[in-house]
Design a protein around this motif. Structure first.
Motif, PDB file in Angstrom:
ATOM      1  N   HIS A  10       0.843  -1.203   0.000  1.00 31.17           N
ATOM      2  CA  HIS A  10       0.000   0.000   0.000  1.00 31.17           C
ATOM      3  C   HIS A  10       0.875   1.250   0.000  1.00 31.17           C
ATOM      4  CE1 HIS A  10       0.825   0.759   4.353  1.00 31.17           C
ATOM      5  NE2 HIS A  10       0.989  -0.552   4.365  1.00 31.17           N
TER       6      HIS A  10
ATOM      7  N   ASP B 178       6.585   1.882   5.884  1.00 30.46           N
ATOM      8  CA  ASP B 178       5.416   1.005   6.011  1.00 30.46           C
ATOM      9  C   ASP B 178       4.564   1.138   4.751  1.00 30.46           C
ATOM     10  OD1 ASP B 178       3.067  -0.285   6.621  1.00 30.46           O
ATOM     11  OD2 ASP B 178       2.721   0.761   8.510  1.00 30.46           O
ATOM     12  N   GLY B 179       4.529   0.097   3.932  1.00 30.52           N
ATOM     13  CA  GLY B 179       3.790   0.145   2.670  1.00 30.52           C
ATOM     14  C   GLY B 179       4.663   0.600   1.517  1.00 30.52           C
TER      15      GLY B 179
ATOM     16  N   GLU C 185      -4.988   0.313   2.708  1.00 31.41           N
ATOM     17  CA  GLU C 185      -4.719  -0.831   3.587  1.00 31.41           C
ATOM     18  C   GLU C 185      -4.840  -0.379   5.045  1.00 31.41           C
ATOM     19  OE1 GLU C 185      -2.141  -3.460   6.107  1.00 31.41           O
ATOM     20  OE2 GLU C 185      -1.938  -1.327   5.721  1.00 31.41           O
ATOM     21  N   GLU C 186      -4.416   0.861   5.311  1.00 29.06           N
ATOM     22  CA  GLU C 186      -4.346   1.348   6.693  1.00 29.06           C
ATOM     23  C   GLU C 186      -5.700   1.725   7.285  1.00 29.06           C
ATOM     24  OE1 GLU C 186      -1.809   0.778   8.273  1.00 29.06           O
ATOM     25  OE2 GLU C 186       0.060   1.416   7.335  1.00 29.06           O
TER      26      GLU C 186
ATOM     27  N   HIS D  77       7.767  -5.993   3.056  1.00 27.11           N
ATOM     28  CA  HIS D  77       7.308  -5.059   4.076  1.00 27.11           C
ATOM     29  C   HIS D  77       8.359  -5.000   5.171  1.00 27.11           C
ATOM     30  CE1 HIS D  77       4.354  -2.975   6.623  1.00 27.11           C
ATOM     31  NE2 HIS D  77       3.583  -2.885   5.547  1.00 27.11           N
TER      32      HIS D  77
ATOM     33  N   HIS E  98      -1.892  -7.645   6.431  1.00 29.11           N
ATOM     34  CA  HIS E  98      -1.296  -7.132   5.192  1.00 29.11           C
ATOM     35  C   HIS E  98      -2.188  -7.468   4.005  1.00 29.11           C
ATOM     36  CE1 HIS E  98       2.465  -5.913   6.991  1.00 29.11           C
ATOM     37  NE2 HIS E  98       2.566  -7.073   7.603  1.00 29.11           N
TER      38      HIS E  98
HETATM   39 ZN   LIG Z   1       1.804  -1.699   6.031  1.00 29.67          ZN
END
Ligand SMILES: [Zn+2]
Length: 409
Positions: A77, A88-89, A122-123, A185, A355
């Motif tokens: 993401h 992150d992503g 995604e978050e 990730h 995820h």
């Molecule tokens: Zn993530």
């Protein structure tokens, strides 16, 4: 063998982090103006890499390779948590971009196609995994009608319209097109960092089960109501929470985790006995049977509290995601690539965070690779990883992708 360009990977990660930069991290909520800008930037980069690229009706950025004979879908993401980290992503998306460029430049990989996806939300600024759920066909138009932003209640339809995505079709997966889905990730936990290892091969993505517990008593005056006749919902909630935290360790596995992360009392005033209280209880494990045991135990504790009185206690599930094992063949290829480029410096481990790979795993073989998070810190702007680990991870990831594509018939 496709050889990645480590400096190019780091430079692109830094460029992507400029969209919404905050201290050393990033604030880039889904469909915010900077998020939309960053998705157009990503689409341009994927086009430069030779992919046939579009942004679809839910905001997924998808780059396709029409000439390859076998294709691997690679992504993650691209929005961040509020005031979150820069990797992150983004790491998995930029690795995907780098793989697409690297494979395209390597004549030995001419028939092997990397397709790249930057999934939307995604978050969960609106709802977790919106993009990957849309792509895998489990997000209906009716659900989109109902979803609202978790911070300000903006309807998702309105957010998509402002972002300029509303009139676009939503792309759907054709599972026959791919040999599998691969996602890189940061680990987010500290298993790799504390053990001094550099690559993690994900075995299973945890199941996450969430409940809302409500407690109803009697709101009354904090001075004139004698203790014996009170029905204090706040007291009942704190007692029950304590029982949960005492009981869960007795049934936990080595990696079970549980959290009471949200508690409310009403009216939340110093001189009023709380008449209503609620809390959310969540637990995570890779073992479906243990999740069932935790649920049964939680229901028992709630039942006991309800029978004991004087407050009424009720529980309802909010969400129960299944643990998702990653494909054993893909795990073996990631491990083989790690052994080649980081001999003895890798391990298998579960993912304690959710995820997109879990969502994709319902439609095609899915695999995940982790690199270390310094101090195990994530969902915070200070999240970071050593540059050597970012570069090594990209090379292992490229080698894993090549092995997976060559192994497919
Ligand atoms: Zn993530």
């Amino acid at each position: 063998m496709p050889m990645i360009d480590g400096q190019r990977v780091v430079a692109d990660l830094k460029r992507l982090a400029e969209f919404g930069s905050y201290k050393t991290g990033v604030h880039r909520p889904t469909y915010s103006p900077v998020d939309v800008e960053s998705r157009h930037w990503l689409a341009d980069k994927l086009r430069e890499a030779g992919l046939d690229t579009m942004i679809d009706g839910i905001g997924n950025v998808i780059g396709r390779n029409s000439s390859a004979r076998r294709r691997l879908l690679v992504g993650s993401h691209s929005e961040t948590q509020p005031y979150g980290g820069w990797l992150d992503g983004s790491l998995g998306v930029i690795y995907g971009l780098e793989l697409a460029r690297t494979f395209a430049a390597d004549p030995g990989c001419a028939e092997l196609g990397i397709e790249v996806a930057a999934w939307a939300d995604e978050e969960g600024h609106y709802e977790s995994f919106l993009g990957s759920r849309s792509f895998t066909g489990v997000l209906s138009e009716e659900q989109i009608d109902q979803v609202r932003g978790r911070d300000d209640g903006t309807p998702l339809r309105e957010a998509l319209r402002r972002a300029g995505f509303a009139e676009r079709p939503r792309e759907r997966v054709d599972p026959g097109r791919y040999v599998g889905y691969l996602e890189a990730h940061i680990e987010q936990g500290d298993t790799l960092d504390t053990s001094g290892l550099r690559i993690g091969v994900v075995e299973t993505i945890v199941g996450i089960w969430n409940y809302r517990v409500t407690l109803d008593g009697e709101q009354n005056h904090a001075g004139t109501t004698r203790m014996v006749r009170r029905k204090d919902a706040g007291v009942a909630m704190v007692r029950l929470a304590t029982r949960i935290h005492e009981r869960f360790p007795e049934i936990a596995g080595p990696r079970t985790v549980w959290t009471i992360g949200r508690m409310l009392i009403e009216p939340n005033a110093p001189s009023v006995i709380p008449g209503h209280a609620e809390m959310q209880v969540q637990f995570r494990d890779t073992d479906p049977e243990r999740l069932v045991l935790f649920e049964r135990t939680l229901l028992d504790l709630v039942g006991e509290a309800d029978r004991a009185g004087p407050c009424q206690v009720a529980i309802e599930p909010i969400a129960r995601s299944e643990p998702r094992p990653m494909d054993p063949g893909l795990q073996a290829q990631i491990e083989g690539a790690a052994e080649r480029h980081a001999p003895g410096m890798h391990m298998r481990l579960p993912s304690a965070a959710g995820h997109d790979a879990a969502v994709l795993s319902y439609r095609m073989p899915a695999g995940m690779m982790f690199i270390p998070s310094l101090g195990g810190i994530s969902h915070h702007w200070s999240e970071d990883t050593n540059e050597e680990d970012i570069v090594l991870g990209a090379q292992v990831f490229a080698a894993a992708a090549e092995r997976i594509l060559r192994a497919a018939s």
